[in-house]
Design an enzyme around this catalytic site. Sequence first.
Site, PDB file in Angstrom:
ATOM      1  N   HIS A 182       9.116  -3.693   3.445  1.00 57.33           N
ATOM      2  CA  HIS A 182       8.679  -3.897   2.061  1.00 57.33           C
ATOM      3  C   HIS A 182       9.863  -4.272   1.161  1.00 57.33           C
ATOM      4  O   HIS A 182       9.764  -5.154   0.317  1.00 57.33           O
ATOM      5  CB  HIS A 182       8.058  -2.614   1.493  1.00 57.33           C
ATOM      6  CG  HIS A 182       6.819  -2.153   2.204  1.00 57.33           C
ATOM      7  ND1 HIS A 182       6.762  -0.984   2.915  1.00 57.33           N
ATOM      8  CD2 HIS A 182       5.584  -2.707   2.302  1.00 57.33           C
ATOM      9  CE1 HIS A 182       5.542  -0.823   3.409  1.00 57.33           C
ATOM     10  NE2 HIS A 182       4.810  -1.851   3.067  1.00 57.33           N
TER      11      HIS A 182
ATOM     12  N   MET B  13       0.837  -1.206   0.000  1.00 60.32           N
ATOM     13  CA  MET B  13       0.000   0.000   0.000  1.00 60.32           C
ATOM     14  C   MET B  13       0.870   1.254   0.000  1.00 60.32           C
ATOM     15  O   MET B  13       0.386   2.354   0.277  1.00 60.32           O
ATOM     16  CB  MET B  13      -0.919  -0.004   1.220  1.00 60.32           C
ATOM     17  CG  MET B  13      -1.915  -1.165   1.190  1.00 60.32           C
ATOM     18  SD  MET B  13      -3.331  -0.908   2.249  1.00 60.32           S
ATOM     19  CE  MET B  13      -2.554  -0.801   3.846  1.00 60.32           C
TER      20      MET B  13
ATOM     21  N   LYS C 101       4.747 -10.236   8.795  1.00 66.02           N
ATOM     22  CA  LYS C 101       4.311  -9.134   9.648  1.00 66.02           C
ATOM     23  C   LYS C 101       2.781  -9.157   9.748  1.00 66.02           C
ATOM     24  O   LYS C 101       2.212  -8.926  10.811  1.00 66.02           O
ATOM     25  CB  LYS C 101       4.804  -7.809   9.045  1.00 66.02           C
ATOM     26  CG  LYS C 101       4.010  -6.569   9.381  1.00 66.02           C
ATOM     27  CD  LYS C 101       4.308  -6.122  10.779  1.00 66.02           C
ATOM     28  CE  LYS C 101       3.707  -4.791  11.161  1.00 66.02           C
ATOM     29  NZ  LYS C 101       2.395  -4.472  10.671  1.00 66.02           N
TER      30      LYS C 101
ATOM     31  N   SER D   7       4.279   0.928   8.037  1.00 66.24           N
ATOM     32  CA  SER D   7       4.035   2.284   7.535  1.00 66.24           C
ATOM     33  C   SER D   7       3.338   3.118   8.607  1.00 66.24           C
ATOM     34  O   SER D   7       3.495   4.340   8.655  1.00 66.24           O
ATOM     35  CB  SER D   7       3.169   2.226   6.279  1.00 66.24           C
ATOM     36  OG  SER D   7       3.767   1.392   5.318  1.00 66.24           O
ATOM     37  N   ARG D   8       2.560   2.465   9.459  1.00 65.17           N
ATOM     38  CA  ARG D   8       1.824   3.194  10.503  1.00 65.17           C
ATOM     39  C   ARG D   8       2.754   3.734  11.595  1.00 65.17           C
ATOM     40  O   ARG D   8       2.348   4.607  12.358  1.00 65.17           O
ATOM     41  CB  ARG D   8       0.744   2.308  11.123  1.00 65.17           C
ATOM     42  CG  ARG D   8      -0.457   2.118  10.216  1.00 65.17           C
ATOM     43  CD  ARG D   8      -1.642   1.536  10.973  1.00 65.17           C
ATOM     44  NE  ARG D   8      -2.844   1.542  10.161  1.00 65.17           N
ATOM     45  CZ  ARG D   8      -3.173   0.606   9.287  1.00 65.17           C
ATOM     46  NH1 ARG D   8      -2.387  -0.443   9.116  1.00 65.17           N
ATOM     47  NH2 ARG D   8      -4.293   0.695   8.577  1.00 65.17           N
TER      48      ARG D   8
HETATM   49  P1  AMP Z   1       1.402  -3.005   3.489  1.00 61.86           P
HETATM   50  O1  AMP Z   1       1.953  -1.956   2.608  1.00 61.86           O
HETATM   51  O2  AMP Z   1       1.389  -2.657   4.927  1.00 61.86           O
HETATM   52  O3  AMP Z   1       0.077  -3.540   2.985  1.00 61.86           O
HETATM   53  O4  AMP Z   1       2.398  -4.242   3.394  1.00 61.86           O
HETATM   54  C1  AMP Z   1       2.710  -4.800   2.155  1.00 61.86           C
HETATM   55  C2  AMP Z   1       3.455  -6.086   2.374  1.00 61.86           C
HETATM   56  O5  AMP Z   1       4.652  -5.830   3.096  1.00 61.86           O
HETATM   57  C3  AMP Z   1       2.655  -7.121   3.186  1.00 61.86           C
HETATM   58  O6  AMP Z   1       2.860  -8.415   2.647  1.00 61.86           O
HETATM   59  C4  AMP Z   1       3.271  -6.978   4.550  1.00 61.86           C
HETATM   60  O7  AMP Z   1       3.158  -8.151   5.333  1.00 61.86           O
HETATM   61  C5  AMP Z   1       4.721  -6.697   4.194  1.00 61.86           C
HETATM   62  N1  AMP Z   1       5.395  -6.043   5.321  1.00 61.86           N
HETATM   63  C6  AMP Z   1       5.057  -4.862   5.904  1.00 61.86           C
HETATM   64  N2  AMP Z   1       5.872  -4.625   6.962  1.00 61.86           N
HETATM   65  C7  AMP Z   1       6.718  -5.678   7.043  1.00 61.86           C
HETATM   66  C8  AMP Z   1       7.780  -6.050   7.932  1.00 61.86           C
HETATM   67  N3  AMP Z   1       8.128  -5.278   8.963  1.00 61.86           N
HETATM   68  N4  AMP Z   1       8.422  -7.216   7.713  1.00 61.86           N
HETATM   69  C9  AMP Z   1       8.062  -8.025   6.682  1.00 61.86           C
HETATM   70  N5  AMP Z   1       7.089  -7.741   5.810  1.00 61.86           N
HETATM   71  C10 AMP Z   1       6.416  -6.591   5.988  1.00 61.86           C
END
Ligand code: AMP
Length: 298
Positions: free
Chosen positions: A37, A30, A156, A193-194
């Site tokens: 990421h 996202m 995560k 990201s949060r």
């Molecule tokens: P998001 O942008 O939050 O939807 O995350 C996109 C992808 O990145 C998802 O598959 C998450 O599980 C992965 N992700 C986000 N943060 C982490 C992290 N700290 N370690 C591993 N993968 C992550």
Amino acid sequence: MILSRTIADVKQILAAERRSGKRIGVVPTMGALHEGHLSLVRVIRPQCDHVVLWLFLNPTQFNSKADYDKYPRTLERDAALAKEAGVDLVFAPSVEEIYPDGLEAYYEKRSVRTYAGACSWGLCGAKRPGHFDGVVHIVAVLFNILQPDVAVFGEKDYQQLRVIEQLVRDMHYHIEIIAAPLIRAESGIALSSRNELLQKDSTAPLALSRALLSARDAAEQGETDAASIRELAAGIIRTAGLSIDYVEVTDIHTLAPVAEIRNEAQLLVAAYCGEVRLIDNIRLRTSGYNPSALKTNG
Ligand code: AMP
């Protein structure tokens, strides 16, 4: 690296890649990229020839408009980081491109939708109604547009990973799903990201990972009772002043709650630090569970 905003362009690019025998991998995100990421890019890079980074802040998986509105948006920076990490194509469509009949059509169930399965019922699924339906819907759309050979998801978002695995199984997608390990900052906090929305000097959020590590140690030292593990973790989180959404010990595959840790289980937590909702999880392995000993003792 190419940055594309339209489905038509991306389909054309990927059709050409496919014709020349390339294996296509996708990293769904996202945006507001961080090391977590980028670690997914590193995991998938050796598994394919062409890496697509999907960058789409999907409104239908947010169950609060305020949460959606305040989510960080950093497209230019994201594209630069993706290029540096070796991504071949960034696909960052607009909301209109993905939901051509408008979001109302989705919410009013006039458009075709995909629903999440049983893995989504507890934990975040129970606390955020509609969230995982939005996730599986957008991931199904993504898979249909890109038709990747392989996709990577981070541990995560452990429940999301299981929900997506079920989507692929139940919908018979010919796509390999890779699970990438959770990446933490040096402080222990899971990268997210949060985290950008947290107060910079606050140490309260660190309680989540501290709680998980204490629970993991307790399991390693022989604690097999899930209620005791939950209480230990919850105590640490509460003492730090966070407001708990859930603390649960589950089966590592089905995510059904377990009462006793038989060899291994997953501990998952969600808590609010002010307005910011954080999630984290860890694998528990116990040396204490010995079914043959239980049998002998009658
Ligand atoms: P998001 O942008 O939050 O939807 O995350 C996109 C992808 O990145 C998802 O598959 C998450 O599980 C992965 N992700 C986000 N943060 C982490 C992290 N700290 N370690 C591993 N993968 C992550």
